[in-house]
Design an enzyme around this catalytic site. Structure first.
Site, mmCIF file in Angstrom:
data_model
loop_
_atom_site.group_PDB
_atom_site.id
_atom_site.type_symbol
_atom_site.label_atom_id
_atom_site.label_comp_id
_atom_site.label_asym_id
_atom_site.label_seq_id
_atom_site.Cartn_x
_atom_site.Cartn_y
_atom_site.Cartn_z
ATOM 1 N N ASN A 246 17.725 -6.152 8.114
ATOM 2 C CA ASN A 246 16.409 -6.793 8.034
ATOM 3 C C ASN A 246 15.952 -6.873 6.577
ATOM 4 O O ASN A 246 15.926 -5.869 5.876
ATOM 5 C CB ASN A 246 15.418 -5.947 8.853
ATOM 6 C CG ASN A 246 13.988 -6.373 8.650
ATOM 7 O OD1 ASN A 246 13.708 -7.554 8.444
ATOM 8 N ND2 ASN A 246 13.075 -5.406 8.709
ATOM 9 N N LYS B 38 -0.422 -10.845 -36.326
ATOM 10 C CA LYS B 38 -1.253 -10.692 -35.130
ATOM 11 C C LYS B 38 -2.414 -11.654 -35.218
ATOM 12 O O LYS B 38 -3.065 -11.726 -36.268
ATOM 13 C CB LYS B 38 -1.770 -9.256 -35.037
ATOM 14 C CG LYS B 38 -2.468 -8.955 -33.739
ATOM 15 C CD LYS B 38 -3.584 -7.961 -33.893
ATOM 16 C CE LYS B 38 -4.805 -8.604 -34.521
ATOM 17 N NZ LYS B 38 -5.887 -7.671 -34.813
ATOM 18 N N ARG C 276 -6.052 -6.030 -60.874
ATOM 19 C CA ARG C 276 -5.226 -4.828 -60.997
ATOM 20 C C ARG C 276 -5.533 -4.192 -62.358
ATOM 21 O O ARG C 276 -6.072 -4.861 -63.250
ATOM 22 C CB ARG C 276 -3.741 -5.185 -60.887
ATOM 23 C CG ARG C 276 -3.285 -6.097 -61.992
ATOM 24 C CD ARG C 276 -1.899 -6.672 -61.742
ATOM 25 N NE ARG C 276 -1.466 -7.439 -62.898
ATOM 26 C CZ ARG C 276 -0.625 -8.459 -62.842
ATOM 27 N NH1 ARG C 276 -0.130 -8.859 -61.688
ATOM 28 N NH2 ARG C 276 -0.268 -9.084 -63.936
ATOM 29 N N SER D 232 3.434 -10.750 -54.844
ATOM 30 C CA SER D 232 3.892 -9.586 -54.076
ATOM 31 C C SER D 232 2.918 -8.416 -54.184
ATOM 32 O O SER D 232 2.183 -8.290 -55.155
ATOM 33 C CB SER D 232 5.254 -9.139 -54.592
ATOM 34 O OG SER D 232 6.196 -10.129 -54.264
ATOM 35 N N ALA E 1 0.802 -1.223 0.000
ATOM 36 C CA ALA E 1 0.000 0.000 0.000
ATOM 37 C C ALA E 1 0.835 1.272 0.000
ATOM 38 O O ALA E 1 0.305 2.361 -0.126
ATOM 39 C CB ALA E 1 -0.927 0.001 1.212
ATOM 40 N N GLY F 207 2.253 3.303 7.694
ATOM 41 C CA GLY F 207 3.444 2.511 8.013
ATOM 42 C C GLY F 207 3.194 1.019 7.871
ATOM 43 O O GLY F 207 2.046 0.571 7.795
ATOM 44 N N ARG G 54 9.972 6.955 -3.578
ATOM 45 C CA ARG G 54 11.330 6.941 -4.134
ATOM 46 C C ARG G 54 11.363 6.505 -5.603
ATOM 47 O O ARG G 54 12.369 6.653 -6.280
ATOM 48 C CB ARG G 54 12.227 6.026 -3.283
ATOM 49 C CG ARG G 54 12.539 6.607 -1.908
ATOM 50 C CD ARG G 54 13.086 5.564 -0.948
ATOM 51 N NE ARG G 54 12.030 4.708 -0.387
ATOM 52 C CZ ARG G 54 12.244 3.725 0.472
ATOM 53 N NH1 ARG G 54 13.478 3.435 0.851
ATOM 54 N NH2 ARG G 54 11.237 3.018 0.940
ATOM 55 N N ASN H 274 13.088 -0.104 -4.361
ATOM 56 C CA ASN H 274 12.630 1.189 -3.860
ATOM 57 C C ASN H 274 12.814 2.310 -4.872
ATOM 58 O O ASN H 274 12.129 3.314 -4.817
ATOM 59 C CB ASN H 274 13.368 1.546 -2.564
ATOM 60 C CG ASN H 274 13.018 0.590 -1.430
ATOM 61 O OD1 ASN H 274 11.867 0.168 -1.296
ATOM 62 N ND2 ASN H 274 13.997 0.229 -0.648
HETATM 63 C C1 UD1 Z 1 11.345 -2.012 5.152
HETATM 64 C C2 UD1 Z 1 11.702 -2.262 6.612
HETATM 65 C C3 UD1 Z 1 13.209 -2.307 6.764
HETATM 66 C C4 UD1 Z 1 13.790 -3.381 5.873
HETATM 67 C C5 UD1 Z 1 13.340 -3.162 4.422
HETATM 68 C C6 UD1 Z 1 13.763 -4.345 3.575
HETATM 69 C C7 UD1 Z 1 9.922 -1.159 7.895
HETATM 70 C C8 UD1 Z 1 9.590 0.011 8.741
HETATM 71 N N1 UD1 Z 1 11.169 -1.195 7.414
HETATM 72 O O1 UD1 Z 1 11.861 -0.744 4.794
HETATM 73 O O2 UD1 Z 1 13.562 -2.601 8.114
HETATM 74 O O3 UD1 Z 1 15.207 -3.358 5.963
HETATM 75 O O4 UD1 Z 1 11.906 -3.054 4.352
HETATM 76 O O5 UD1 Z 1 13.381 -4.179 2.253
HETATM 77 O O6 UD1 Z 1 9.112 -2.035 7.721
HETATM 78 N N2 UD1 Z 1 3.700 -0.380 2.913
HETATM 79 C C9 UD1 Z 1 2.328 -0.474 3.118
HETATM 80 N N3 UD1 Z 1 1.736 0.463 3.899
HETATM 81 C C10 UD1 Z 1 2.432 1.474 4.503
HETATM 82 C C11 UD1 Z 1 3.829 1.543 4.276
HETATM 83 C C12 UD1 Z 1 4.424 0.599 3.480
HETATM 84 O O7 UD1 Z 1 1.676 -1.370 2.623
HETATM 85 O O8 UD1 Z 1 1.801 2.255 5.196
HETATM 86 C C13 UD1 Z 1 4.323 -1.379 2.027
HETATM 87 C C14 UD1 Z 1 5.062 -0.798 0.870
HETATM 88 O O9 UD1 Z 1 4.207 -0.665 -0.258
HETATM 89 C C15 UD1 Z 1 6.182 -1.812 0.630
HETATM 90 C C16 UD1 Z 1 6.391 -2.430 1.988
HETATM 91 O O10 UD1 Z 1 5.277 -2.077 2.770
HETATM 92 O O11 UD1 Z 1 5.776 -2.804 -0.304
HETATM 93 C C17 UD1 Z 1 7.680 -1.950 2.642
HETATM 94 O O12 UD1 Z 1 7.631 -0.539 2.747
HETATM 95 P P1 UD1 Z 1 8.868 0.347 2.332
HETATM 96 O O13 UD1 Z 1 8.502 1.756 2.489
HETATM 97 O O14 UD1 Z 1 9.386 -0.094 1.024
HETATM 98 O O15 UD1 Z 1 9.876 -0.049 3.488
HETATM 99 P P2 UD1 Z 1 11.446 0.048 3.445
HETATM 100 O O16 UD1 Z 1 11.870 1.451 3.634
HETATM 101 O O17 UD1 Z 1 11.955 -0.655 2.275
HETATM 102 CA CA CA Z 2 11.053 -1.578 0.412
#
Ligand code: UD1
Ligand code: CA
Length: 451
Positions: free
Chosen positions: A176, A337, A430, A395, A10, A85, A15, A230
């Site tokens: 992580n 096609k 033709r 042709s 979500a 988040g 980025r 990202n």
């Molecule tokens: C996240 C981890 C980080 C890890 C990294 C690995 C967190 C806070 N951090 O960081 O520790 O090293 O992945 O790739 O989890 N998303 C939602 N809803 C939200 C926010 C994000 O669904 O409100 C989804 C994003 O679309 C994405 C995923 O969660 O697919 C991860 O979010 P992202 O912002 O990419 O986290 P990172 O900064 O990569």
């Molecule tokens: Ca990510």
């Protein structure tokens, strides 16, 4: 091993600097999220909850188009109305996983190259050690902006996002990977305790590690396929990695790639032994190419089936819905096609064949065009051209569809064919040639300028 999965998809994907939802960006022709959902579907995932928000209609539509009715039943879409988040994202799946007794895998929608073995390894460790939560880590280059794994005396204490780390913590190379296993019960009892007192004011799923009383990290050696996308640079990098892998797989299976660096084979393509791919070939979608066929330079084939011992290209474009039987020759600047081409037929140069059904041993001359579209005047759909076995089309002919050319008919060069050509007929459509003998000197004299 049975399990459930929550896929976080979500986020805004800021980025990527794009108007397109991040998880719809493609790698090897397939949206990031589809790579993951298809993987989970191929495993024993009992329930797959995908958390969406940003561009959710587009995301759901893109996946629904690609998935079968049976597959769709196993995927649940959950709207995270405000993306606050990753922790908040997972929390949205609470009611979907009530009384869910299998382990729950949490992962991101932006790790397209994740493999079944990563998930199964994590599930296995989780089952053996039985902590509240198990997660995947890897030793990565110091500049990677991932969450750091903080340990005290060897034991995992917490994950700290790079942004929240002290300069010393930033030196930690164990990071992580964003892949977790726990029980629904643990996850949904701990998540409400997560706070957003961090620099992004977000609820981090990573705080589950701090909150869990027992936790286990599985440190993976080869984590390349677990790196999230990202940025557009990540996207290009991951594309190269995945393409390389696919190319190597096909070379091991006996396909010749003359220049792998410029050979693009999508993940669902199937190739027979001794297929030869010249440089700059793109094989897209669900294309199938049988043994001993040569695809020459600059050719694009999409969602089509090509038989054995064919030669396609150079510079041919085979669009979706084509079935090319064995020993067919398609030459340069030929576009097909939704067309069937029967065994041993040829279209060697500069031709468009659309919505056509072409028999065996047919010769399509240079510059032949099926005129399948009338601008929507009479036919709502593109009209069909049917050509029987052993037909010769000279042709520079235009075949105005709908049209039937029966077996053995012969169409003279330069014809514009509007009516059925019966079996074994000769069709000449033709203008007749006009020849005026010794005419030119006279004409020149007459037209000679006086001034
Ligand atoms: C996240 C981890 C980080 C890890 C990294 C690995 C967190 C806070 N951090 O960081 O520790 O090293 O992945 O790739 O989890 N998303 C939602 N809803 C939200 C926010 C994000 O669904 O409100 C989804 C994003 O679309 C994405 C995923 O969660 O697919 C991860 O979010 P992202 O912002 O990419 O986290 P990172 O900064 O990569
Ligand atoms: Ca990510």
């Amino acid at each position: 091993m049975k399990f459930g999965a929550v896929v976080m998809a979500a986020g805004l994907g800021t980025r990527m600097a794009s108007t397109e939802p991040k998880v719809l960006h493609k790698i090897c022709g397939k949206p990031l999220l589809l790579h993951i959902v298809e993987l989970l579907l191929s495993m024993e995932a009992q329930k797959i909850a995908v958390i969406v928000n940003h561009g959710k209609e587009k995301v759901i539509e893109a996946l629904n188009v690609a998935l079968s009715a049976q597959q769709k039943k196993r995927v649940l879409w959950i709207d995270q109305k405000k993306p606050l988040g990753t922790g908040h994202a997972v929390l949205q799946a609470k009611s979907a996983f009530q009384r869910f007794s299998y382990p729950m895998v949490i992962l991101s929608g932006d790790v397209p190259a994740i493999e079944a073995k990563h998930i199964y390894d994590l599930l296995e460790i989780h089952q053996q050690q039985n902590p509240q939560i198990t997660f995947a880590t890897a030793h990565l280059p110091i500049e990677t902006p991932y969450g750091r794994v903080i340990r005290h005396g060897g034991d995992v204490v917490e994950i700290k996002e790079a942004k929240e780390c002290t300069p010393d913590e930033l030196k930690i190379r164990e990071m992580n990977l964003g892949l977790y296993v726990s029980s629904a019960e643990n996850v949904f009892s701990l998540l409400p305790q997560v706070k957003n007192d961090n620099s992004k004011k977000e609820f981090y799923v990573t705080d589950l590690i701090k909150l869990a009383t027992t936790k286990q990290a599985l440190c993976l050696e080869q984590a390349e396929s677990l790196l999230g996308i990202n940025t557009k640079m990540d996207l290009a990098h991951e594309e190269r990695v995945m393409r390389n892998k696919l190319n190597e797989k096909w070379m091991q299976a006996g396909v010749t790639l003359e220049h792998p660096e410029t050979t693009y084979i999508d993940p669902d393509v199937k190739l027979g032994q001794d297929v030869v791919l010249e440089p700059n070939v793109h094989l897209k979608g669900k294309t199938v190419i049988a043994s001993h066929t040569v695809i020459r330079t600059g050719t694009i084939v999409e969602d089509s089936i090509i038989g054995e011992h064919c030669t396609i290209g150079p510079y041919a474009r085979i669009r979706p819905g084509c079935r090319i039987e064995k020993e067919v020759r398609i030459g340069n600047f030929v576009e097909l096609k939704n067309t069937r081409m029967g065994e041993a037929s040829k279209a060697a140069h500069l031709t468009y064949l659309g919505d056509a059904d072409i028999g065996k041993r047919v010769n399509i001359g240079c510059g032949v065009i099926t005129c399948n579209y009338d601008g929507g005047l009479r036919y709502a759909h593109k009209a069909k051209t049917k050509i029987g076995d052993d037909v010769f089309v000279g042709s520079d002919c235009q075949l105005i569809a709908p049209l039937v050319i029966e077996k053995g008919a012969y169409i003279a060069s330069g014809s514009t064919v509007t009516h059925k050509a019966p079996k074994d007929s000769l069709v000449i459509a033709r203008a007749r040639q006009v020849t005026k003998k010794n005419y030119m000197p006279m004409l020149k004299k007459r037209l000679k300028r006086t001034s």
